[in-house]
Design a protein around this motif. Structure first.
Motif, mmCIF file in Angstrom:
data_model
loop_
_atom_site.group_PDB
_atom_site.id
_atom_site.type_symbol
_atom_site.label_atom_id
_atom_site.label_comp_id
_atom_site.label_asym_id
_atom_site.label_seq_id
_atom_site.Cartn_x
_atom_site.Cartn_y
_atom_site.Cartn_z
ATOM 1 N N HIS A 434 0.976 -1.095 -0.022
ATOM 2 C CA HIS A 434 0.110 -0.330 0.088
ATOM 3 C C HIS A 434 0.933 0.847 0.473
ATOM 4 O O HIS A 434 1.915 1.629 0.713
ATOM 5 N N ALA A 435 0.965 2.297 -1.445
ATOM 6 C CA ALA A 435 1.350 3.062 -1.171
ATOM 7 C C ALA A 435 0.626 4.441 -2.305
ATOM 8 O O ALA A 435 -0.266 3.920 -2.659
ATOM 9 N N PRO A 436 0.597 5.531 -1.691
ATOM 10 C CA PRO A 436 -0.529 6.461 -2.134
ATOM 11 C C PRO A 436 0.081 6.453 -4.033
ATOM 12 O O PRO A 436 -0.730 6.586 -4.856
ATOM 13 N N ASP A 437 1.345 6.289 -4.438
ATOM 14 C CA ASP A 437 1.961 6.263 -5.677
ATOM 15 C C ASP A 437 3.340 5.461 -6.057
ATOM 16 O O ASP A 437 3.812 4.957 -5.193
ATOM 17 N N ALA A 438 3.940 5.230 -7.058
ATOM 18 C CA ALA A 438 4.509 4.163 -7.332
ATOM 19 C C ALA A 438 6.204 4.122 -6.495
ATOM 20 O O ALA A 438 6.739 3.637 -6.054
ATOM 21 N N LEU A 439 6.325 5.629 -6.666
ATOM 22 C CA LEU A 439 7.495 6.310 -6.147
ATOM 23 C C LEU A 439 7.746 5.903 -5.129
ATOM 24 O O LEU A 439 8.588 5.835 -4.101
ATOM 25 N N GLY A 440 6.273 6.131 -4.519
ATOM 26 C CA GLY A 440 6.007 5.842 -2.727
ATOM 27 C C GLY A 440 6.563 4.643 -1.831
ATOM 28 O O GLY A 440 6.482 4.327 -0.760
ATOM 29 N N ALA A 441 6.529 4.026 -3.210
ATOM 30 C CA ALA A 441 6.827 2.509 -2.891
ATOM 31 C C ALA A 441 8.402 2.524 -2.140
ATOM 32 O O ALA A 441 8.423 1.607 -0.772
ATOM 33 N N TYR A 442 9.285 3.597 -2.489
ATOM 34 C CA TYR A 442 10.778 2.733 -2.227
ATOM 35 C C TYR A 442 10.555 3.367 -0.758
ATOM 36 O O TYR A 442 11.260 2.815 0.144
ATOM 37 N N VAL A 463 14.968 -4.474 -8.438
ATOM 38 C CA VAL A 463 13.421 -4.273 -8.399
ATOM 39 C C VAL A 463 13.529 -3.818 -9.734
ATOM 40 O O VAL A 463 14.508 -2.672 -10.522
ATOM 41 N N LYS A 464 13.151 -4.200 -10.556
ATOM 42 C CA LYS A 464 12.492 -3.501 -12.501
ATOM 43 C C LYS A 464 11.772 -3.124 -11.703
ATOM 44 O O LYS A 464 12.129 -2.177 -13.314
ATOM 45 N N VAL A 465 9.942 -3.231 -11.687
ATOM 46 C CA VAL A 465 9.506 -2.184 -11.999
ATOM 47 C C VAL A 465 8.790 -1.708 -11.079
ATOM 48 O O VAL A 465 8.433 -2.343 -9.948
ATOM 49 N N VAL A 466 8.253 -1.001 -10.917
ATOM 50 C CA VAL A 466 7.262 -0.510 -10.135
ATOM 51 C C VAL A 466 5.652 0.611 -11.007
ATOM 52 O O VAL A 466 6.126 0.991 -10.916
ATOM 53 N N VAL A 546 4.084 3.628 -14.240
ATOM 54 C CA VAL A 546 5.419 2.580 -14.398
ATOM 55 C C VAL A 546 6.111 3.194 -14.531
ATOM 56 O O VAL A 546 6.870 4.259 -15.227
ATOM 57 N N PHE A 547 7.110 2.818 -13.446
ATOM 58 C CA PHE A 547 7.987 3.643 -12.919
ATOM 59 C C PHE A 547 9.590 2.273 -13.388
ATOM 60 O O PHE A 547 9.266 1.270 -12.658
ATOM 61 N N GLU A 548 10.053 2.627 -14.336
ATOM 62 C CA GLU A 548 11.610 1.374 -14.338
ATOM 63 C C GLU A 548 13.170 1.841 -14.161
ATOM 64 O O GLU A 548 13.109 2.939 -14.493
ATOM 65 N N PRO A 549 13.248 1.855 -12.794
ATOM 66 C CA PRO A 549 14.513 2.318 -12.115
ATOM 67 C C PRO A 549 16.045 1.937 -13.203
ATOM 68 O O PRO A 549 16.326 1.382 -13.423
ATOM 69 N N ARG A 567 10.783 14.317 -10.478
ATOM 70 C CA ARG A 567 10.845 15.316 -11.600
ATOM 71 C C ARG A 567 11.467 14.613 -12.481
ATOM 72 O O ARG A 567 11.342 14.648 -14.081
ATOM 73 N N TYR A 568 12.860 13.763 -12.201
ATOM 74 C CA TYR A 568 13.448 13.112 -12.754
ATOM 75 C C TYR A 568 12.465 11.552 -13.741
ATOM 76 O O TYR A 568 12.436 11.490 -14.696
ATOM 77 N N PHE A 569 11.774 11.496 -12.792
ATOM 78 C CA PHE A 569 10.362 10.806 -13.688
ATOM 79 C C PHE A 569 9.418 11.023 -14.540
ATOM 80 O O PHE A 569 9.471 11.140 -15.694
ATOM 81 N N SER A 570 8.758 12.704 -14.035
ATOM 82 C CA SER A 570 8.235 13.451 -15.404
ATOM 83 C C SER A 570 9.466 13.993 -16.052
ATOM 84 O O SER A 570 8.463 14.195 -17.232
ATOM 85 N N GLU A 571 10.120 13.698 -16.502
ATOM 86 C CA GLU A 571 11.553 14.119 -17.551
ATOM 87 C C GLU A 571 11.279 13.760 -18.569
ATOM 88 O O GLU A 571 11.470 13.494 -19.907
#
Length: 635
Positions: A434-442, A463-466, A546-549, A567-571
């Motif tokens: 449970h987290a509000p968004d993908a990046l919040g998982a960390y 971690v391959k993808v969140v 979908v976030f692929e680090p 910010r990096y994700f939105s870029e």
């Protein structure tokens, strides 16, 4: 009357004997669930009592011969106690006094029959830690000497109980009468009128496609309320405003047939989880029970409705994932090792998505799951419900040569250890949290309550993808209205909506004329119940991010630079907001795409994320930051 440990305040001393043998867990679907110690031959509660020599316990100084002691029986729940061959009679804390420092660790009990009868047999119920202490042995020996009142139970003179079960016995919450009532209702639930009422409530919820049912008892009032979560909205139908006594009987009945409970009857002051299995019109249903001892308006029980049928092979596109989402997930599932983490708030559809991912893996992969509990039966996956710590189960799993494992929701440190262990093994891990968004998982996984190392999460290939996802109420396609109807002369709040429309145009450069909104009057297609709150709606639409680090993102994760990571994700975004290309777009921006397609009412999007006014404020803040630093972030 005997007194044991009454004046000794020091911690109990370990007796000079071996600790009881650990026992393998019994599958939750099997009955009885009592944890029998492994013996040759295996000891079961239905077998005759073990005898020594002439059929009487052999005593050494008042104690059973150490060489001939049977490994203790283990009890986790009240149902394990019910399944014992000898029925529970009473606790013997008045006959054998236990010192105050041991009262919640050791409790002598009577089984089989009343004191003084030939059927009466006594045993020591205690925690595992207390079972190997001198005090437990002394209490057992004291019971053995009372031959005129009872016999010492030869099957298991010492019984190891979970802390919660022992506490319930000590407090008098477990009695012969309550156990008898529970046993009767469990044997013939359909003979109970309240059981029929419960099934009627659940059936109505199923017909309305409800995801959850909440039973709220209004203390001190004649009437109470049953509510349903439908299309993500909490609805309280007038028809389910019922007498408080009736609701209490309904919950008592549900609790009587529940699995995994610690008390024989429902106690509104005790918070706990349980599982209630029902069959509604031939469909097996699981209710995941979570009770809360709230003070106002009164105690509540929330149940998640789970259809326990095998799902067809779900496809991500059928769930609402767009091509760019699916491409990223395919890249993850085609790589060996590492985790796919799915996040969202409660009731965001994570279970179906993770089932679709697991079901879409090659048939040549060996796929397994550890869940708490199993909710959807996934074709081609070996699934198991885990009722306790994952760690013991993992010892078996590691020898099972699996390619892919679905690890149930990560909630605590035990789950966090299991997650880290599996990822480090190099297997493919699929899990949710449970987290509000993908990046919040960390941030969620590195909290003290879960305690996964941030360095571990920042290690390549762990971690391959969140994936972050949400479910939003969607417009009925038969009666949805143009947004422009809110702007007509004479319409309520027309001037406010004009400013609202201009803000949407500024933020997303979209054509407001293409936006559709919910019709509050509904139509024949969506007015299928008396619930006016649902008029104009037709199910829910899934939105996702979908976030692929990559290596740079991992450096931001390691340094806990949350703002920099966002910010990096939105870029990464390269397309406009009306495009189905979701690269670099958040779940809210995915929702904006569906707004441009007329699927979502923008007013239904804001409560799940934040207002568009707030979004405009955040963007202005970012612009100020850019001017101050000269660029989005230093690379």
């Amino acid at each position: 009357m005997f007194g044991i440990g009454k004046t000794n305040d020091a911690p109990p001393k370990a007796a000079n004997r071996a600790a009881p043998t650990r026992v393998a867990r019994v599958a939750p679907s099997l009955s009885p669930k009592v944890r029998d110690a492994p013996m040759e031959p295996a000891r079961r509660h239905t077998s005759e009592p073990a005898t020594f020599g002439n059929g009487t316990p052999e005593l050494h100084g008042g104690q059973l011969s150490p060489a001939k002691q049977a490994a203790p029986i283990r009890l986790e729940s009240v149902d394990d106690l019910i399944e014992l061959r000898l029925g529970f009679e009473q606790k013997l804390d008045k006959e054998v006094i236990v010192g105050p420092h041991l009262v919640y660790q050791i409790c002598p009990i009577l089984l089989g029959g009343a004191v003084g009868t030939s059927a009466a047999q006594a045993a020591v119920l205690c925690t595992e830690a207390a079972s190997v202490t001198d005090e437990a042995i002394a209490i057992r020996d004291a019971l053995a000497k009372q031959t005129g009142r009872w016999a010492l139970w030869k099957d298991s003179p010492i019984i190891i109980a979970s802390e919660m079960l022992l506490l319930s016995v000590v407090r008098g919450q477990v009695t012969k009468e309550k156990i008898g009532k529970r046993r009767t209702i469990r044997a013939n639930p359909n003979d109970n009128g309240a059981f029929g009422g419960l099934k009627e409530v659940v059936k109505w919820g199923l017909d309305q496609k409800a995801s959850d049912i909440t039973f709220t008892m209004h203390d001190g009032r004649a009437m109470s309320q049953i509510s349903f979560v439908i299309n993500g909205l909490n609805i309280s139908p007038e028809r389910f405003r019922i007498p408080t006594g009736t609701l209490n009987s309904m919950l008592n009945t549900a609790y009587m047939i529940a699995e995994g409970v610690k008390l024989p009857t429902y106690d509104p002051t005790v918070e706990q989880d349980a599982r209630v299995n029902l069959n509604i019109d031939g469909q097996d249903i699981l209710l995941r029970w979570a009770s809360m001892a709230s003070q106002y308006p009164g105690p509540t029980v929330t149940t998640r409705i789970v259809k326990m049928s095998q799902v067809e092979r779900l496809k991500l596109e059928d769930l609402g994932y767009l091509p760019s989402h699916i491409a990223a997930l395919n890249r993850a599932t085609n790589a060996e090792g590492g985790a796919v983490i799915l996040v969202g708030v409660v009731n965001s559809g994570k279970t179906h998505t993770i089932a679709a991912m697991m079901g879409g893996l090659p048939d040549t992969h060996k796929k397994m799951s550890l869940e708490s509990p199993v909710e959807l039966l996934i074709p081609g996956v070996i699934q198991k419900t885990v009722t306790g710590d994952y760690i013991e189960e993992l010892k078996i799993m590691k020898r099972s040569a699996m390619h892919d494992i679905l690890l149930g929701e990560i909630r605590d440190t035990s789950d966090g250890r299991a997650f880290s262990d599996l990822c480090a093994m190099g297997v493919n891990v699929y899990t949710t949290t449970h987290a509000p968004d993908a990046l919040g998982a960390y941030d969620k996984l590195t909290q003290d309550t879960v305690n996964v190392s941030r360095d571990f999460l920042a290690t390549p290939r762990m971690v391959k993808v969140v994936v972050g996802q949400a479910l939003l109420p969607s417009n009925c396609t038969h009666c949805r209205m143009d947004f422009s109807t809110l702007l007509r002369d004479g319409s309520p709040n027309a001037s406010d909506y004009l400013g609202y429309a201009k803000r949407l145009e500024r933020l997303y450069e979209i054509d407001v004329d293409a936006i559709k909104i919910q019709n509050p009057e509904g139509c024949v297609e969506c007015k299928k119940s008396e619930l006016q709150e649902l008029y104009g709606l037709a199910g829910r639409k899934m939105v996702a991010e979908v976030f692929e680090p990559d290596e740079f993102a991992l450096t931001l994760i390691k340094s806990a630079d949350v703002v920099g990571l966002k910010r990096y994700f939105s870029e990464q975004r390269v397309s406009d907001y009306s495009s189905p290309d979701m690269v670099g777009k958040t779940s809210m921006e995915c929702a904006v795409y569906w707004i441009t397609q007329g699927v979502l009412d923008p007013r239904r999007v804001e409560p799940r994320f934040h207002s568009f006014e707030r979004e405009e404020m955040l963007r202005k803040s970012r612009e100020r930051l850019v001017k101050a630093t000269g660029r989005l972030h230093a690379i």
